[in-house]
Design an enzyme around this catalytic site. Structure first.
Site, PDB file in Angstrom:
ATOM      1  N   CYS A  69       5.241  -2.067  -6.061  1.00 27.33           N
ATOM      2  CA  CYS A  69       4.329  -2.356  -4.953  1.00 27.33           C
ATOM      3  C   CYS A  69       4.009  -3.842  -4.892  1.00 27.33           C
ATOM      4  CB  CYS A  69       3.040  -1.549  -5.117  1.00 27.33           C
ATOM      5  SG  CYS A  69       1.743  -1.971  -3.934  1.00 27.33           S
ATOM      6  N   CYS A  72       0.037  -4.428  -5.828  1.00 23.33           N
ATOM      7  CA  CYS A  72      -0.577  -4.070  -7.100  1.00 23.33           C
ATOM      8  C   CYS A  72      -0.799  -5.315  -7.966  1.00 23.33           C
ATOM      9  CB  CYS A  72       0.283  -3.056  -7.851  1.00 23.33           C
ATOM     10  SG  CYS A  72       0.057  -1.343  -7.311  1.00 23.33           S
ATOM     11  N   HIS A 138      -3.575   1.736  -6.965  1.00 22.88           N
ATOM     12  CA  HIS A 138      -2.594   1.977  -5.912  1.00 22.88           C
ATOM     13  C   HIS A 138      -2.877   3.254  -5.134  1.00 22.88           C
ATOM     14  CE1 HIS A 138       1.371   1.561  -4.041  1.00 22.88           C
ATOM     15  NE2 HIS A 138       1.630   2.823  -4.327  1.00 22.88           N
ATOM     16  N   ASN A 183      -5.153  -0.533   9.111  1.00 16.87           N
ATOM     17  CA  ASN A 183      -4.258   0.500   9.611  1.00 16.87           C
ATOM     18  C   ASN A 183      -3.966   1.434   8.444  1.00 16.87           C
ATOM     19  OD1 ASN A 183      -3.979  -0.610  12.219  1.00 16.87           O
ATOM     20  ND2 ASN A 183      -2.431  -2.033  11.471  1.00 16.87           N
ATOM     21  N   SER A 191       3.095   0.378   6.252  1.00 15.77           N
ATOM     22  CA  SER A 191       4.311   0.509   5.457  1.00 15.77           C
ATOM     23  C   SER A 191       4.046   0.514   3.959  1.00 15.77           C
ATOM     24  CB  SER A 191       5.287  -0.626   5.790  1.00 15.77           C
ATOM     25  OG  SER A 191       4.684  -1.888   5.536  1.00 15.77           O
ATOM     26  N   HIS A 194      -0.685   1.196  -0.629  1.00 14.14           N
ATOM     27  CA  HIS A 194      -1.753   0.591  -1.428  1.00 14.14           C
ATOM     28  C   HIS A 194      -2.957   0.330  -0.508  1.00 14.14           C
ATOM     29  CE1 HIS A 194      -2.926  -1.734  -5.134  1.00 14.14           C
ATOM     30  NE2 HIS A 194      -3.859  -2.104  -4.273  1.00 14.14           N
ATOM     31  N   HIS A 196      -5.435  -1.197   1.610  1.00 18.40           N
ATOM     32  CA  HIS A 196      -5.636  -2.584   2.020  1.00 18.40           C
ATOM     33  C   HIS A 196      -5.927  -2.670   3.511  1.00 18.40           C
ATOM     34  CE1 HIS A 196      -1.474  -2.098   3.411  1.00 18.40           C
ATOM     35  NE2 HIS A 196      -1.635  -3.199   4.133  1.00 18.40           N
ATOM     36  N   GLN A 198      -6.569  -5.980   6.754  1.00 25.09           N
ATOM     37  CA  GLN A 198      -6.169  -7.342   7.115  1.00 25.09           C
ATOM     38  C   GLN A 198      -7.325  -8.050   7.817  1.00 25.09           C
ATOM     39  OE1 GLN A 198      -2.162  -7.972   8.812  1.00 25.09           O
ATOM     40  NE2 GLN A 198      -1.843  -5.765   8.635  1.00 25.09           N
TER      41      GLN A 198
END
Length: 379
Positions: A69, A72, A138, A183, A191, A194, A196, A198
């Site tokens: 990943c 990570c 993760h 998203n 995609s 993990h 997250h 933005q």
């Protein structure tokens, strides 16, 4: 040439109905004051059989750490940079940003009275993009994080806003707006599983935000009160569309929702941005985020996909715009009937106006009956 269908002869004679209007069975439009648009509501269509596309339900039996990943701790990213071994929320500049700060200025020298000048308008956009790793683990999503962990995410959002505003105030960078979003899920184009989000910091105010701010200012001028302040009060009085609330925030299926289980999370008091938050506000936001996203996952017993975004006061704006701003978060989930059937915005939605197949009240009722404290994975 003979027509197969003659609408003049095949359409039944229109008769004015005398029965009482039923919001759960009759088509109607609902006005969205934030966007100054309408949503066509067609609740009777939810009864139709579905033979269209179905999403694949992907089981997320993920490890705490994935050596492959890019997000990570301690791993090498696609560009060759190495992540530090972070143990909490971690922010870094996006390796593939949508906008860049270092680029030449664009000079539009097209005469305004020409067709090109009238129709082909261009504006340069500068800025900086960030990735926000919610957790070093993760396999954690927001509803599976603790209140303490979620508070650190909110601290990171707040710190990023504060730091970028300081740069803008000092003319170090031309920032005007910080758009924080997430998203979640493969259905929303994510995609990397993990956890997250933005943040895109731009030297312009994005279109959707600009429309909201304009409409909130207009509402204030006409009514001498805040649009979302009035809306919060109305929803708390009626209770019908309230999904979850606490001392500082309330989440509702908005009266004008487009997406089937769309929610609008709003501060109960006038908080213009995270800069107005105290520690109680941060804890309450963490609490309501956990409960709302847990309800989402419990709805179809799946890791519920959505796009989520924070709308708040711009980094640089007039006092009028700043005071018209009201901290709120939009959640736009695509799922319609189950974990495998999602709503598509096509056809009439693209060519006419937004449209939905169940009322906001019906969607809210489904979410209200779900637990916001116990996640389906832990039952």
């Amino acid at each position: 040439m003979q027509h197969l269908l003659n609408p003049i002869t095949t359409t039944p004679t229109y008769k004015k109905m005398t029965q009482q209007f039923d919001f759960t069975n009759h088509s109607h439009r609902r006005f969205n004051p934030l966007s100054n648009t309408y949503v066509l509501c067609s609740p009777h269509r939810a009864k139709r059989p579905w033979q269209g596309a179905r999403e694949e339900v992907k089981k997320l039996n993920l490890p705490h750490y994935d050596p492959k990943c890019y997000l990570c701790p301690g791993n090498i990213r696609a560009t060759g940079d190495v992540n530090p071994k972070f143990d909490s929320t971690y922010i870094f500049p996006n390796d593939y940003p949508a906008v860049k700060l270092e680029q030449p200025d664009y000079i539009d020298d097209e005469p305004k009275d020409t067709l090109r000048g009238k129709l082909f308008k261009t504006q340069a956009v500068k800025g900086k993009c960030f990735v926000i790793c919610f957790s070093p683990k993760h396999n954690l999503t927001l509803p599976l994080m603790s209140i303490k962990e979620l508070t650190k995410v909110i601290d990171a959002w707040s710190s990023l806003y504060d730091n970028l505003k300081k740069e803008a105030d000092a003319d170090i960078a031309p920032y005007k707006y910080l758009q924080i979003f997430e998203n979640k899920g493969f259905a929303m184009g994510c995609s990397n599983p993990h956890p997250h989000g933005q943040a895109w910091c731009l030297d312009i105010v994005p279109t959707e935000v600009d429309h909201e701010l304009h409409n909130m200012q207009e509402y204030y001028h006409e009514n001498h009160s805040h649009m979302l302040g009035d809306y919060v009060r109305l929803e708390l009085e009626e209770k019908e569309r309230v999904v979850v609330e606490n001392d500082s925030f309330v989440a509702v299926v908005p009266y004008w929702a487009l997406w089937p289980f769309e929610t609008l999370l709003m501060s109960k008091e006038h908080l213009r941005s995270t800069q107005d938050f105290n520690e109680k506000h941060k804890l309450d936001l963490a609490d309501i985020l956990k409960k709302l996203t847990t309800k989402y996952d419990n709805l179809f017993n799946t890791f519920f996909p959505y796009s989520m975004g924070i709308h708040q006061a711009p980094l640089q704006c007039s006092e009028e715009v700043k005071n018209a701003s009201w901290f709120h978060m939009h959640f736009y989930p695509p799922l319609l009937r189950s974990a495998t059937v999602k709503k598509f915005c096509v056809g009439f939605e693209m060519l006419g106006e937004a449209q939905r197949d169940l009322t906001s009240e019906q969607a809210a009722a489904k979410l209200q009956e779900l637990s916001g404290d116990v996640h389906f994975m832990t039952k």
